[in-house]
Motif scaffolding. Structure first.
Motif, PDB file in Angstrom:
ATOM      1  N   ILE B  63       0.872  -1.180   0.000  1.00  0.00           N
ATOM      2  CA  ILE B  63       0.000   0.000   0.000  1.00  0.00           C
ATOM      3  C   ILE B  63       0.906   1.225   0.000  1.00  0.00           C
ATOM      4  O   ILE B  63       1.763   1.351   0.872  1.00  0.00           O
ATOM      5  CB  ILE B  63      -0.869   0.043   1.275  1.00  0.00           C
ATOM      6  CG1 ILE B  63      -1.568  -1.283   1.487  1.00  0.00           C
ATOM      7  CG2 ILE B  63      -1.851   1.192   1.223  1.00  0.00           C
ATOM      8  CD1 ILE B  63      -2.090  -1.449   2.900  1.00  0.00           C
ATOM      9  N   VAL B  64       0.739   2.110  -0.973  1.00  0.00           N
ATOM     10  CA  VAL B  64       1.600   3.296  -1.066  1.00  0.00           C
ATOM     11  C   VAL B  64       0.775   4.552  -0.798  1.00  0.00           C
ATOM     12  O   VAL B  64      -0.317   4.708  -1.350  1.00  0.00           O
ATOM     13  CB  VAL B  64       2.251   3.396  -2.465  1.00  0.00           C
ATOM     14  CG1 VAL B  64       3.187   4.584  -2.529  1.00  0.00           C
ATOM     15  CG2 VAL B  64       2.979   2.112  -2.813  1.00  0.00           C
ATOM     16  N   GLU B  65       1.283   5.435   0.083  1.00  0.00           N
ATOM     17  CA  GLU B  65       0.585   6.705   0.352  1.00  0.00           C
ATOM     18  C   GLU B  65       1.582   7.862   0.332  1.00  0.00           C
ATOM     19  O   GLU B  65       2.746   7.693   0.658  1.00  0.00           O
ATOM     20  CB  GLU B  65      -0.095   6.657   1.733  1.00  0.00           C
ATOM     21  CG  GLU B  65      -1.203   5.624   1.857  1.00  0.00           C
ATOM     22  CD  GLU B  65      -2.570   6.135   1.407  1.00  0.00           C
ATOM     23  OE1 GLU B  65      -2.645   7.246   0.852  1.00  0.00           O
ATOM     24  OE2 GLU B  65      -3.546   5.389   1.611  1.00  0.00           O
ATOM     25  N   ASP B  66       1.081   9.049  -0.041  1.00  0.00           N
ATOM     26  CA  ASP B  66       1.917  10.250  -0.158  1.00  0.00           C
ATOM     27  C   ASP B  66       1.881  11.046   1.142  1.00  0.00           C
ATOM     28  O   ASP B  66       0.811  11.447   1.597  1.00  0.00           O
ATOM     29  CB  ASP B  66       1.379  11.100  -1.309  1.00  0.00           C
ATOM     30  CG  ASP B  66       2.141  12.417  -1.443  1.00  0.00           C
ATOM     31  OD1 ASP B  66       3.262  12.508  -0.906  1.00  0.00           O
ATOM     32  OD2 ASP B  66       1.615  13.336  -2.090  1.00  0.00           O
ATOM     33  N   ASP B  67       3.060  11.296   1.751  1.00  0.00           N
ATOM     34  CA  ASP B  67       3.102  12.061   3.009  1.00  0.00           C
ATOM     35  C   ASP B  67       3.280  13.565   2.788  1.00  0.00           C
ATOM     36  O   ASP B  67       3.285  14.346   3.737  1.00  0.00           O
ATOM     37  CB  ASP B  67       4.198  11.531   3.936  1.00  0.00           C
ATOM     38  CG  ASP B  67       5.592  11.646   3.317  1.00  0.00           C
ATOM     39  OD1 ASP B  67       5.811  12.583   2.539  1.00  0.00           O
ATOM     40  OD2 ASP B  67       6.442  10.799   3.625  1.00  0.00           O
ATOM     41  N   GLN B  68       3.454  14.006   1.542  1.00  0.00           N
ATOM     42  CA  GLN B  68       3.628  15.434   1.190  1.00  0.00           C
ATOM     43  C   GLN B  68       4.756  16.112   1.973  1.00  0.00           C
ATOM     44  O   GLN B  68       4.774  17.330   2.121  1.00  0.00           O
ATOM     45  CB  GLN B  68       2.326  16.211   1.431  1.00  0.00           C
ATOM     46  CG  GLN B  68       1.135  15.658   0.692  1.00  0.00           C
ATOM     47  CD  GLN B  68      -0.177  16.168   1.264  1.00  0.00           C
ATOM     48  OE1 GLN B  68      -0.285  17.314   1.685  1.00  0.00           O
ATOM     49  NE2 GLN B  68      -1.198  15.324   1.297  1.00  0.00           N
TER      50      GLN B  68
END
Lengths: 306, 379
Positions: B63-68
Motif C-alpha cells: 500500500i503506497v501513500e503520499d506524506d507530502q
C-alpha cells in the motif's frame, strides 16, 4: 562583515521585496476596492509560473513564456471573478475565505492533474544569465538585477495607472464609494473584473519571474501569499504605496535579519548556537515587525483609519 | 452425500489455504510523492516495486501513500496503516523529521520498520529498536565520506551548509567528524527553502576554498541553478543527495566535474547492480538514482527474510532480516549491531554521457564503514 557582502544582501533584499510587491499589489487592490479577501491569489501566482514553464518548454522561448504567464493569470483571474468571486462581494469575510480556499484546492488539484506533481524547472534566458560586475567591484546575478529593475518599472507603471489615468480614477472612486460611482453610470461589475484580472496578471508575472530561479510546483503560491498578507497589513489595506513600502520593508528585514542576527549573536556565544538561535529569530522577525507596526499604527503605515 | 463431500473438500481447501495466506506480508509505504521532494519518494517506490516484479512474487501486498513531506500527514498515514490496514511492515519515509515522528511509535506497536532512506542519529544510538532496520545508511555516513574526501583533495577552509532538521544537523556533524581543516562558515537553511541568494552572498564573502552542502531534492536544484548564475566559482563538495540523478538532469552542465560521495553508483560492477540498472531503465525509461537502489535493496531484504521465516513469528523474522542474506546492488552489505549498514562509501564524479548527466566512481572514500552511534545502542 564586509561592505561588499552587506551591499549584496541589500540587493537580495530589494529583489525579494519587489517580488513581494508584485504579489501584494493585486491583493491590496482587490481587498481595498472590492473589500474581498482573496486566498486564491497564491494560486494565480502558480498559474503564471506553470504557464511560463509550459510555454517556454514548448516554444523554447522564455519571453513567450513570460507573456503567456501574464495572459494566463489574467484570464484565470477574470474567469474566477466572473464565475465565483462576483457572488461573494456582499457576503461576509468568512464566506469569502471559505470560497477562495476552495479555489486553492481546485487550482492545486487541477494543476497537479495537468502537469503532474513533479516540479518543473525553467532556465534563465541566455541574455540574462551569469553575473555582472557592478560599480565598486560587486558581482551580482544579472537575472536578479533584471527582476529588481522590472519590479520597480511595474511599480512606476501602477502609480501612473492609479494616479493619472481614467481607469485609475474609477478604481479610486470605487474604493471610496461604490454606490455613488455606479449611480454615475460607471459599470462597476466590469471595473471589478478588470481590477481583479490586473492583480492576477501581476501575481502571474511574479510567479514566472521567481519560478525561473527556483522551481515551479504545485502549492508554490501559498507561502508567498502569507507574506503578501503581512505586507498589506504593514502597508495599509488598499494602498499601492503602502504595498511597495511594506514589501521592501519585509524583504529587507527578512534578508538582512537572516544574515546579521547570527553574526550579532556570534559576538556573545559560540558559532553553532549563534547560527541556530539567529536563524530561528530571523524567521520571526517580519512578524515582530508587523506586530510593531500594528501597535504604532493599527491601520498600517499608509492605510486610512476607519 | 455429494453436498457433504464438496463441503468437506471446500473446508480442506480452506484449511490448506490458511498457512499460505499467513505467509503473505502486508507492507505500508509512506513516502513523498508530491512537491519539491517528490523525486526521492518516486524513486524509492519505483525501485521497491521493481524488485517485487523481478522476484515474481505475489506474497507482498503493498500500500503506497503520499506524506507530502509533512510530519503530521505521515503520522496520520502510519496510524491508519497500523490500525485499520493492519500492515506487518512499514517502510518508505524519505525525511528524517518524518521518520522521527513515525518510526518510534510504529516499532513500539510491534511493527517492523525498514528504512529505505532516512537514518537519523537518534535512531542509530540510544533510541535504536530491534524492529527498526536501516537499509540505506546512517545519516552521517555520506557526509563523513565527504569530509574524508575534502582532506584528500587538500581543502582546508570549507563553507558548510545544510537545512535545519535532524538529517541536516547529522550532515554537518558527519562532515566535521572526518574533515580536518578550518570552517569558513556554517549555515543552517530552512527545510524546503527555495531561494539561496543570501547564502550565496555569504559564500562569496567567506573566502572559503570549498563549499560542502547537503540539499536533497528540489532544494539542491534551486541552489545549484542559483549558484551557477551567481558567478561564484568555489568548488563544491557534497553527498550524493546533492547530485542525484534527478538533480543533475535539472541542473545540467553546471555540475560537471563535481565530486560527491555515495554508497551506490550505477557503474558499480556486480551482477545484482547490472540487473537492477538495466531492468530499471527498461521499466521506467530513466536512469535509477541512489534512492531507487535503496528502495530496490529494501524490497529484496524483505523478500529474503520472507523466504526464511513467517512474519507472524517476530523473533524468527527479525533474525532473518538481520542476516541480510540478499544480493545488494552495493556489493558487500551487512548489518551492524544497531541494525544499520556496514558498507563501502565511494567518491563519484559528475560526467556527461551523450546528453545525460550522471555519476561515475573515481575512488573509495571509506571502507566497511559502520557508524558513530552503534556503541550507544543497547538492543
Amino acid at each position: 562583515m564586509s561592505v561588499m557582502l552587506l551591499i549584496e544582501q541589500v540587493l537580495n533584499g530589494l529583489q525579494y521585496g519587489v517580488m513581494l510587491f508584485l504579489m501584494a499589489a493585486g491583493l491590496t487592490l482587490v481587498f481595498g476596492v472590492m473589500g474581498l479577501i482573496n486566498l486564491a491569489h497564491g494560486s494565480l501566482y502558480m498559474v503564471g509560473a506553470f504557464a511560463c514553464a509550459g510555454v517556454a518548454a514548448a516554444t523554447g522561448s522564455f519571453w513567450l513564456g513570460l507573456a503567456a504567464s501574464l495572459a494566463a493569470a489574467a484570464a484565470a483571474g477574470a474567469l474566477v471573478e466572473v464565475a465565483v468571486i462576483r457572488r461573494l462581494y456582499d457576503r461576509d469575510h468568512l464566506d469569502q475565505v471559505l470560497a477562495t480556499f476552495a479555489l486553492i484546492l481546485v487550482f492545486s488539484e487541477g494543476t497537479r492533474w495537468l502537469f503532474g506533481s513533479f516540479p518543473l524547472y525553467l532556465s534563465v534566458p541566455e541574455v540574462l544569465s551569469g553575473a555582472v560586475t557592478l560599480p565598486g567591484g560587486i558581482e551580482y546575478s544579472l537575472y536578479r538585477l533584471a527582476i529588481i529593475v522590472a519590479g520597480f518599472a511595474v511599480a512606476a507603471g501602477l502609480f501612473w495607472l492609479i494616479g493619472r489615468t481614467r481607469l485609475g480614477v474609477r478604481i479610486r472612486a470605487g474604493e471610496s464609494d461604490r454606490e455613488m460611482i455606479a449611480a454615475l453610470g460607471v459599470d462597476i461589475r466590469k471595473l471589478y473584473t478588470v481590477v481583479f484580472a490586473l492583480g492576477a496578471a501581476l501575481a502571474g508575472l511574479a510567479g514566472a519571474l521567481v519560478g525561473t530561479i527556483q522551481s515551479v510546483q504545485v502549492g508554490m503560491g501559498e507561502p508567498v501569499l502569507i507574506l503578501a498578507f503581512v505586507v498589506i497589513v504593514i502597508g495599509g489595506i488598499g494602498s499601492i504605496k503602502g504595498a511597495l513600502v511594506g514589501a521592501l520593508l519585509v524583504g529587507m528585514t527578512d534578508t538582512l535579519g537572516k544574515v546579521l542576527l547570527p553574526v550579532a549573536f556570534g559576538t556573545v556565544m559560540d558559532a553553532s548556537d549563534a547560527t541556530a538561535i539567529g536563524s530561528a529569530l530571523a524567521s520571526m522577525l517580519i512578524y515582530i515587525l508587523m506586530a510593531g507596526v500594528l501597535i504604532y499604527r493599527p491601520q498600517g503605515l499608509f492605510g486610512e483609519a476607519h | 452425500m455429494n453436498l457433504l463431500k464438496s463441503t468437506a473438500a471446500a473446508m480442506t481447501a480452506l484449511a490448506l489455504a490458511v498457512p499460505a495466506q499467513a505467509e503473505d506480508v502486508k507492507v505500508g509505504m509512506i513516502t513523498t510523492l508530491s512537491g519539491g521532494g517528490a523525486g526521492l519518494g518516486i524513486d524509492v517506490r519505483d525501485g521497491f516495486q521493481l524488485a517485487l516484479k523481478l522476484a515474481g512474487t505475489d506474497g507482498v501486498e503493498l500500500i503506497v501513500e503520499d506524506d507530502q513531506r509533512k510530519p503530521d500527514v505521515a503520522v496520520q498515514l502510519a496510524d491508519k496503516m497500523i490500525q485499520s490496514e493492519q500492515v506487518d511492515v512499514l517502510t518508505g519515509i524519505i525525511w528524517s523529521n518524518l521518520a522521527m515522528a513515525v518510526v518510534p511509535a510504529a516499532t513500539a506497536q510491534g511493527k517492523f520498520y525498514l528504512s529505505p532512506n532516512a537514518g537519523p542519529s537518534a535512531l542509530a544510538g540510544a533510541r535504536c529498536h530491534e524492529n527498526y532496520f536501516n537499509v540505506a545508511w546512517q545519516n552521517d555516513n555520506l557526509h563523513e565520506a565527504a569530509g574524508a574526501y575534502a582532506n584528500d583533495a587538500g581543502f582546508s577552509n570549507s563553507f558548510i551548509m545544510a537545512p535545519n532538521y535532524p538529517a541536516g544537523q547529522d550532515a554537518l556533524a558527519g562532515y566535521k567528524r572526518f574533515y580536518e581543516g578550518d570552517l569558513a562558515g556554517e549555515v543552517y537553511t530552512k527545510l524546503g527553502q527555495s531561494d539561496y541568494a543570501s547564502e550565496i552572498a555569504q559564500i562569496r564573502a567567506s573566502g572559503a576554498d570549498s563549499v560542502f552542502f547537503f540539499l536533497p531534492g528540489g532544494m539542491g536544484i534551486a541552489f545549484m541553478k542559483q549558484y551557477a548564475e551567481s558567478g561564484v566559482d568555489i568548488p563544491l563538495v557534497g553527498p550524493a543527495f546533492s547530485f542525484d540523478q534527478g538533480i543533475l538532469q535539472a541542473v545540467g552542465a553546471a555540475a560537471l566535474g563535481v565530486k560527491n560521495t555515495s554508497q551506490w553508483s550505477k557503474d558499480l560492477d556486480n551482477a545484482a547492480n547490472r540487473t537492477f540498472v538495466d531492468a530499471f531503465q527498461e521499466e521506467y525509461g530513466r536512469l535509477p538514482s541512489l534512492y531507487a537502489s535503496q528502495g530496490y535493496d529494501t524490497a529484496n531484504l524483505l523478500l529474503s527474510a520472507m523466504e526464511k521465516a513467517d512474519v507472524a513469528d517476530q523473533d524468527a523474522f527479525r533474525a532473518a532480516l538481520k542476516e541480510a542474506d540478499f544480493a545488494s546492488t552495493r556489493g558487500d552489505f551487512a548489518f551492524n549491531t544497531n541494525h544499520h549498514p556496514i558498507q563501502d562509501i565511494y567518491v563519484r564524479e559528475v560526467i556527461q554521457e551523450g546528453d545525460v548527466f550522471t555519476n561515475k566512481i573515481v575512488g573509495v572514500a571509506l571502507e566497511d564503514r559502520g557508524d558513530a552511534y552503534a556503541a550507544e545502542c543497547n538492543m
